[in-house]
Design a protein around this motif. Structure first.
Motif, PDB file in Angstrom:
ATOM      1  N   LEU A 152      44.154  36.226  31.282  1.00 42.58           N
ATOM      2  CA  LEU A 152      43.442  35.560  32.361  1.00 42.58           C
ATOM      3  C   LEU A 152      44.284  34.454  33.001  1.00 42.58           C
ATOM      4  O   LEU A 152      44.318  34.340  34.239  1.00 42.58           O
ATOM      5  CB  LEU A 152      42.123  34.979  31.839  1.00 42.58           C
ATOM      6  CG  LEU A 152      41.263  34.246  32.872  1.00 42.58           C
ATOM      7  CD1 LEU A 152      40.913  35.160  34.046  1.00 42.58           C
ATOM      8  CD2 LEU A 152      39.987  33.708  32.215  1.00 42.58           C
ATOM      9  N   ALA A 153      44.973  33.653  32.198  1.00 43.03           N
ATOM     10  CA  ALA A 153      45.784  32.567  32.742  1.00 43.03           C
ATOM     11  C   ALA A 153      46.896  33.105  33.637  1.00 43.03           C
ATOM     12  O   ALA A 153      47.189  32.543  34.702  1.00 43.03           O
ATOM     13  CB  ALA A 153      46.373  31.734  31.606  1.00 43.03           C
ATOM     14  N   THR A 154      47.500  34.235  33.217  1.00 47.30           N
ATOM     15  CA  THR A 154      48.575  34.837  34.007  1.00 47.30           C
ATOM     16  C   THR A 154      48.049  35.344  35.345  1.00 47.30           C
ATOM     17  O   THR A 154      48.649  35.102  36.405  1.00 47.30           O
ATOM     18  CB  THR A 154      49.215  35.990  33.231  1.00 47.30           C
ATOM     19  OG1 THR A 154      49.685  35.515  31.969  1.00 47.30           O
ATOM     20  CG2 THR A 154      50.370  36.591  34.009  1.00 47.30           C
ATOM     21  N   LEU A 155      46.939  36.030  35.338  1.00 46.85           N
ATOM     22  CA  LEU A 155      46.375  36.581  36.571  1.00 46.85           C
ATOM     23  C   LEU A 155      45.826  35.482  37.476  1.00 46.85           C
ATOM     24  O   LEU A 155      45.941  35.577  38.710  1.00 46.85           O
ATOM     25  CB  LEU A 155      45.278  37.580  36.239  1.00 46.85           C
ATOM     26  CG  LEU A 155      45.706  38.833  35.456  1.00 46.85           C
ATOM     27  CD1 LEU A 155      44.504  39.729  35.182  1.00 46.85           C
ATOM     28  CD2 LEU A 155      46.778  39.612  36.207  1.00 46.85           C
ATOM     29  N   ALA A 156      45.246  34.458  36.880  1.00 44.80           N
ATOM     30  CA  ALA A 156      44.736  33.341  37.684  1.00 44.80           C
ATOM     31  C   ALA A 156      45.878  32.669  38.446  1.00 44.80           C
ATOM     32  O   ALA A 156      45.744  32.342  39.638  1.00 44.80           O
ATOM     33  CB  ALA A 156      44.013  32.339  36.795  1.00 44.80           C
ATOM     34  N   ALA A 157      46.996  32.507  37.782  1.00 44.83           N
ATOM     35  CA  ALA A 157      48.152  31.917  38.459  1.00 44.83           C
ATOM     36  C   ALA A 157      48.693  32.862  39.524  1.00 44.83           C
ATOM     37  O   ALA A 157      49.094  32.428  40.616  1.00 44.83           O
ATOM     38  CB  ALA A 157      49.229  31.580  37.425  1.00 44.83           C
ATOM     39  N   HIS A 158      48.698  34.158  39.226  1.00 47.41           N
ATOM     40  CA  HIS A 158      49.230  35.136  40.181  1.00 47.41           C
ATOM     41  C   HIS A 158      48.408  35.171  41.470  1.00 47.41           C
ATOM     42  O   HIS A 158      48.968  35.308  42.561  1.00 47.41           O
ATOM     43  CB  HIS A 158      49.231  36.525  39.521  1.00 47.41           C
ATOM     44  CG  HIS A 158      49.733  37.615  40.407  1.00 47.41           C
ATOM     45  ND1 HIS A 158      51.072  37.767  40.742  1.00 47.41           N
ATOM     46  CD2 HIS A 158      49.075  38.618  41.059  1.00 47.41           C
ATOM     47  CE1 HIS A 158      51.219  38.817  41.535  1.00 47.41           C
ATOM     48  NE2 HIS A 158      50.022  39.350  41.746  1.00 47.41           N
ATOM     49  N   PHE A 159      47.094  35.016  41.337  1.00 51.02           N
ATOM     50  CA  PHE A 159      46.219  35.074  42.513  1.00 51.02           C
ATOM     51  C   PHE A 159      45.854  33.678  43.042  1.00 51.02           C
ATOM     52  O   PHE A 159      44.959  33.545  43.870  1.00 51.02           O
ATOM     53  CB  PHE A 159      44.941  35.856  42.184  1.00 51.02           C
ATOM     54  CG  PHE A 159      45.155  37.340  42.043  1.00 51.02           C
ATOM     55  CD1 PHE A 159      45.499  38.118  43.144  1.00 51.02           C
ATOM     56  CD2 PHE A 159      45.032  37.967  40.807  1.00 51.02           C
ATOM     57  CE1 PHE A 159      45.697  39.486  43.021  1.00 51.02           C
ATOM     58  CE2 PHE A 159      45.228  39.331  40.676  1.00 51.02           C
ATOM     59  CZ  PHE A 159      45.564  40.097  41.789  1.00 51.02           C
ATOM     60  N   ASN A 160      46.544  32.657  42.552  1.00 53.91           N
ATOM     61  CA  ASN A 160      46.330  31.279  43.018  1.00 53.91           C
ATOM     62  C   ASN A 160      44.858  30.884  42.904  1.00 53.91           C
ATOM     63  O   ASN A 160      44.229  30.401  43.862  1.00 53.91           O
ATOM     64  CB  ASN A 160      46.795  31.117  44.473  1.00 53.91           C
ATOM     65  CG  ASN A 160      48.285  31.386  44.631  1.00 53.91           C
ATOM     66  OD1 ASN A 160      49.102  30.914  43.821  1.00 53.91           O
ATOM     67  ND2 ASN A 160      48.649  32.169  45.634  1.00 53.91           N
ATOM     68  N   ALA A 161      44.282  31.106  41.729  1.00 56.19           N
ATOM     69  CA  ALA A 161      42.877  30.764  41.499  1.00 56.19           C
ATOM     70  C   ALA A 161      42.662  29.265  41.676  1.00 56.19           C
ATOM     71  O   ALA A 161      43.511  28.442  41.330  1.00 56.19           O
ATOM     72  CB  ALA A 161      42.467  31.190  40.095  1.00 56.19           C
ATOM     73  N   THR A 162      41.514  28.913  42.204  1.00 51.73           N
ATOM     74  CA  THR A 162      41.186  27.497  42.430  1.00 51.73           C
ATOM     75  C   THR A 162      40.785  26.789  41.148  1.00 51.73           C
ATOM     76  O   THR A 162      40.758  25.555  41.105  1.00 51.73           O
ATOM     77  CB  THR A 162      40.035  27.379  43.445  1.00 51.73           C
ATOM     78  OG1 THR A 162      38.913  28.138  42.957  1.00 51.73           O
ATOM     79  CG2 THR A 162      40.454  27.922  44.804  1.00 51.73           C
ATOM     80  N   THR A 163      40.488  27.548  40.089  1.00 54.24           N
ATOM     81  CA  THR A 163      40.126  26.972  38.793  1.00 54.24           C
ATOM     82  C   THR A 163      41.110  27.465  37.747  1.00 54.24           C
ATOM     83  O   THR A 163      41.391  28.665  37.667  1.00 54.24           O
ATOM     84  CB  THR A 163      38.699  27.378  38.385  1.00 54.24           C
ATOM     85  OG1 THR A 163      37.778  26.972  39.397  1.00 54.24           O
ATOM     86  CG2 THR A 163      38.311  26.721  37.062  1.00 54.24           C
ATOM     87  N   VAL A 164      41.621  26.530  36.943  1.00 54.13           N
ATOM     88  CA  VAL A 164      42.539  26.895  35.868  1.00 54.13           C
ATOM     89  C   VAL A 164      41.720  27.205  34.617  1.00 54.13           C
ATOM     90  O   VAL A 164      40.916  26.366  34.182  1.00 54.13           O
ATOM     91  CB  VAL A 164      43.529  25.761  35.576  1.00 54.13           C
ATOM     92  CG1 VAL A 164      44.443  26.144  34.411  1.00 54.13           C
ATOM     93  CG2 VAL A 164      44.355  25.442  36.815  1.00 54.13           C
TER      94      VAL A 164
END
Length: 597
Positions: A152-164
Motif C-alpha cells: 500500500l505504501a508503494t502504490l500510495a506514493a506511486h499515485f501521489n495519494a493525499t494521505t500517507v
C-alpha cells in the motif's frame, strides 16, 4: 440470432458503469493474522463517481490484550481500546454503512475474511458483496518497471495519494481510495468501463471471450433456448455447422452474457466459448417450453459440451416376458407385447429391482423358453424353495400363473406385498446384528418403491389424450397443452384471455399419436419435467381428456412405507428421492392424484 464476428458493444449493454458504482473502501487493524486474532479498529470511506460520500471509523475492544509488537506497529494500545465498543456493537453500524456497496480493500482476502467471520460469529447475514482487491488489480495493471512491489505504501506514493498510510484503519482506507482511483484511470485505457469489466479483468477473462459478449446483444430478456455453434471444414474439406452446447434460461440475455464474464468458472465452458464461432437463440412462450425445447435439441444434436440430458433414450425396463412361463428380463425398448415396468437409469438399477421382486415372488430366474407340454429338470432354486419349478409341469406349473398375476398387480396397483415380503428377514438380520445386509435389503426395497412412483407418474400422464393447464408466470398466465405426456403447445395470456387463448392453442397444437406400451410420447425426461410443472403450486387444470390418476397403493407416504417394511409404526425412513421426484411426488399426491383401485 447472432453468428457474426464480435464487435465492440456499447457501455449500456455491458453492465453498471464504474461512475455509477458506490465503493466502500475498508481497512482493518487487528491483533494479528491468525484464527484467534481480533479486530481492533475499522476504518472505511464510501466513494462514488470519484467523490467521497461518507466515512466510518471506530476502535474495537478485543477480548484479550493486544500483542506488544502490534501496539508498536499500529500505535493502538490496550488503554486506547479500554472504553471502545465490543465487536458486537461495532460491526452492525459498519454493516449498515457498507450495505449495497462494492467492498474494496488492499489485500482484500485478509480484511473481508475478518468481516465475514465477524458476521458469522454475531449471527448477522452475509450478503456476499462484490469485492475488489487493489493488490490483485495493481498486479494486473501496473508493469514491474513501474513499481517495485504492490504494498500500500508503494502504490500510495506511486499515485501521489493525499494521505500517507500509517497502519491506522481510516488513514489506510483513505490512501487506498487514491490508489483505487489511480488504478481505475489506468484500466479505462484497457477498455474497462463497467463493474463487470473490472471483475473480468481481475479474473483474467481473455479479451477474445470478452469481445464475444456482443453476441448477447440481440437476445431477448424472456425465456428461451440458446445454442453455441462452430462453423468449420470437416476432414474432407466440407464445411459444416456443429452444435457445441445447448442451454435454456428464463432470461436469455442475462444468461448468455454470463458466458463471457468472470461469473463463468467451468473450464470446459471456457473452452467451448473459445471454440465457438457463433450463437443462436430461440424465444419461447413459457419457462416449461424452454426446458422441453432444450431437452429435444440435446437429444437431436448430442452436443459434445453438454453432459446432462444427453442419454435421454438410454433407459432400461423390466419386462415380464410373453411366454408360457414368464420371467423377468431387462430390456431397452418398450414394445406392444409383454408387461413392462420402469424406467431405470442403468442395467444395475433394473437388476436390483428384479432381485427385490424375486425375493417376494418365486418367479423362475433361468433363461430361455420353457415348454408348456414337455417337462424338464428343475434347478437349485427350486430345491431352496425360491422357484415354483414350472419346468417340471407339476403343481408348480399350475400355481405359476397366479404368481405372475401377483407380480403384474404389484407393478400396476399395489407395492405393499413386495415391501411386506422382507419383514421377517429384516427382523432376523437386525436381531443378528447383520446391519450391513439389512441396509442392503432396505435400499433395494426403497429403490423398488421409488421406481413404482416414477412408473405411475409417467404412465398416468402418458394415458391422458390431452391435458390443458395454466399457471401464473410473470405478469400473465402460462398455458400448456400436453398430449400423451408430450408438450404439444405453449402460450401466454392475460387473466381475461386465458380460456380463449387455451381453446385456440388446443386447436393449433401438435398432433400427437399414442405410443405403444403406455409410455410417454416424448422422452421420459420431458414427461418428468411436465409432471413437475403440473404438480407445482398454483397450476390450474382447464381440461383433462383421460384419467390422470394413480392407484391408491402405488406409492405410500414415508411413515406408511416404513410400517410396511418393518411391520409397525416408526420414524419414517429417508426415501432419498432424486431431486426431480422428491417434492414433486409429495405435491402431486397431495393435490392432483385421483386415488383408484
Amino acid at each position: 440470432m447472432h453468428d457474426s464476428q464480435p464487435q465492440q458493444p456499447s457501455f449500456e449493454e455491458l453492465g453498471t458503469h464504474l461512475s455509477q458504482v458506490t465503493f466502500c473502501v475498508v481497512d482493518l487493524e487487528t491483533t494479528g493474522g491468525g484464527k484467534d486474532s481480533a479486530i481492533t479498529e475499522i476504518g472505511a470511506v464510501k466513494v462514488r463517481g470519484g467523490e467521497i460520500v461518507g466515512e466510518f471509523q471506530t476502535l474495537v475492544r478485543p477480548h484479550g490484550p493486544i500483542p506488544p509488537m502490534i501496539q508498536v506497529l499500529t500505535g493502538i494500545t490496550d488503554l486506547m481500546v479500554a472504553d471502545a465498543p465490543r465487536l458486537s456493537q461495532a460491526m452492525p453500524p459498519f454493516a449498515e454503512f457498507a450495505a449495497g456497496c462494492v467492498l474494496v480493500a488492499h489485500n482484500a482476502p485478509f480484511d473481508v475474511g475478518f468481516i465475514q467471520r465477524a458476521h458469522q460469529e454475531l449471527g448477522m447475514p452475509w450478503r456476499r458483496p462484490t469485492v475488489v482487491d487493489t493488490v490483485t488489480l495493481a498486479r494486473q495493471v501496473l508493469l514491474k518497471e513501474e513499481v517495485r512491489n504492490c504494498k500500500l505504501a508503494t502504490l500510495a506514493a506511486h499515485f501521489n495519494a493525499t494521505t500517507v498510510p500509517n497502519h491506522r484503519a481510516l488513514s489506510d482506507a483513505r490512501a487506498t481510495v487514491d490508489v483505487l482511483h489511480g488504478l481505475l484511470e489506468r484500466v479505462g485505457n484497457l477498455g474497462v468501463h463497467t463493474l463487470e469489466d473490472l471483475g473480468e479483468l481481475t479474473a483474467r477473462v481473455s479479451p477474445d471471450r470478452r469481445a464475444k459478449r456482443v453476441w448477447a446483444k440481440e437476445a431477448p430478456e424472456g425465456p428461451g433456448v440458446y445454442w453455441f455453434l462452430h462453423d468449420g471444414p470437416d476432414a474432407d474439406g466440407t464445411r459444416r455447422s456443429e452444435v457445441l452446447y445447448v442451454g435454456k434460461s428464463n432470461n436469455l440475455r442475462a444468461r448468455v452474457r454470463s458466458y463471457f464474464s468472470a461469473s463463468e468458472q467451468r473450464g470446459r465452458i471456457h473452452e467451448m466459448v473459445r471454440v465457438a464461432t457463433g450463437l443462436r437463440f430461440l424465444r419461447c412462450s413459457t419457462h416449461l417450453e424452454a426446458e422441453v425445447r432444450e431437452l429435444r435439441m440435446i437429444a437431436a444434436h448430442a452436443p459434445r459440451y453438454n453432459r446432462r440430458s444427453r442419454n435421454q433414450k438410454k433407459l432400461q425396463w423390466l419386462k415380464l416376458t410373453d411366454e408360457a412361463f414368464p420371467r423377468l428380463s431387462v430390456v431397452r425398448k418398450v414394445t406392444g407385447k409383454g408387461t413392462f415396468w420402469g424406467p431405470f437409469s442403468s442395467t444395475e438399477a433394473a437388476q436390483e429391482a428384479a432381485m427385490a421382486i424375486h425375493e417376494a415372488y418365486p418367479l423362475r430366474q433361468c433363461g430361455g423358453r420353457l415348454s408348456a407340454t414337455r417337462p424338464s429338470q428343475s434347478c437349485a432354486l427350486a430345491e431352496m424353495g425360491r422357484c415354483l419349478a414350472p419346468c417340471e409341469l407339476g403343481d408348480g406349473a399350475q400355481r405359476y400363473a397366479a404368481v405372475v398375476e401377483e407380480v403384474r398387480r404389484a407393478w400396476a396397483l399395489d407395492v405393499r406385498p413386495v415391501l411386506r415380503s422382507v419383514r421377517e428377514r429384516l427382523g432376523r438380520l437386525t436381531q443378528e446384528e447383520r446391519f450391513e445386509e439389512a441396509a442392503a435389503v432396505t435400499e433395494r426395497l426403497k429403490a423398488f418403491y421409488r421406481t413404482s412412483v416414477r412408473h405411475h407418474r409417467l404412465r398416468s400422464l402418458a394415458a391422458c389424450r390431452e391435458i390443458v393447464a395454466t399457471a401464473r408466470e410473470g405478469t400473465g398466465w402460462a398455458i400448456h397443452v400436453i398430449r400423451f405426456g408430450k408438450l404439444a403447445g405453449a402460450a401466454t395470456a392475460t387473466t381475461s384471455e386465458v380460456r380463449e387463448v387455451a381453446r385456440e392453442l388446443a386447436g393449433v397444437s401438435e398432433t400427437v399419436l399414442q405410443p405403444d406400451g403406455g409410455i410417454p410420447a416424448g422422452s421420459v425426461e420431458e414427461a418428468e419435467r411436465i409432471a413437475a410443472w403440473l404438480e407445482s403450486d398454483g397450476v390450474r387444470l382447464l381440461s383433462v381428456d383421460g384419467e390422470w390418476s394413480w392407484p391408491l397403493h402405488a406409492g405410500l407416504e414415508p411413515e406408511a412405507l416404513t410400517a410396511e417394511l418393518i411391520g409397525r409404526r416408526a420414524p419414517a425412513l429417508d426415501l432419498a428421492f432424486p431431486p426431480e421426484l422428491a417434492d414433486d411426488h409429495r405435491a402431486g399426491r397431495r393435490r392432483h392424484r385421483v386415488r383408484t383401485g
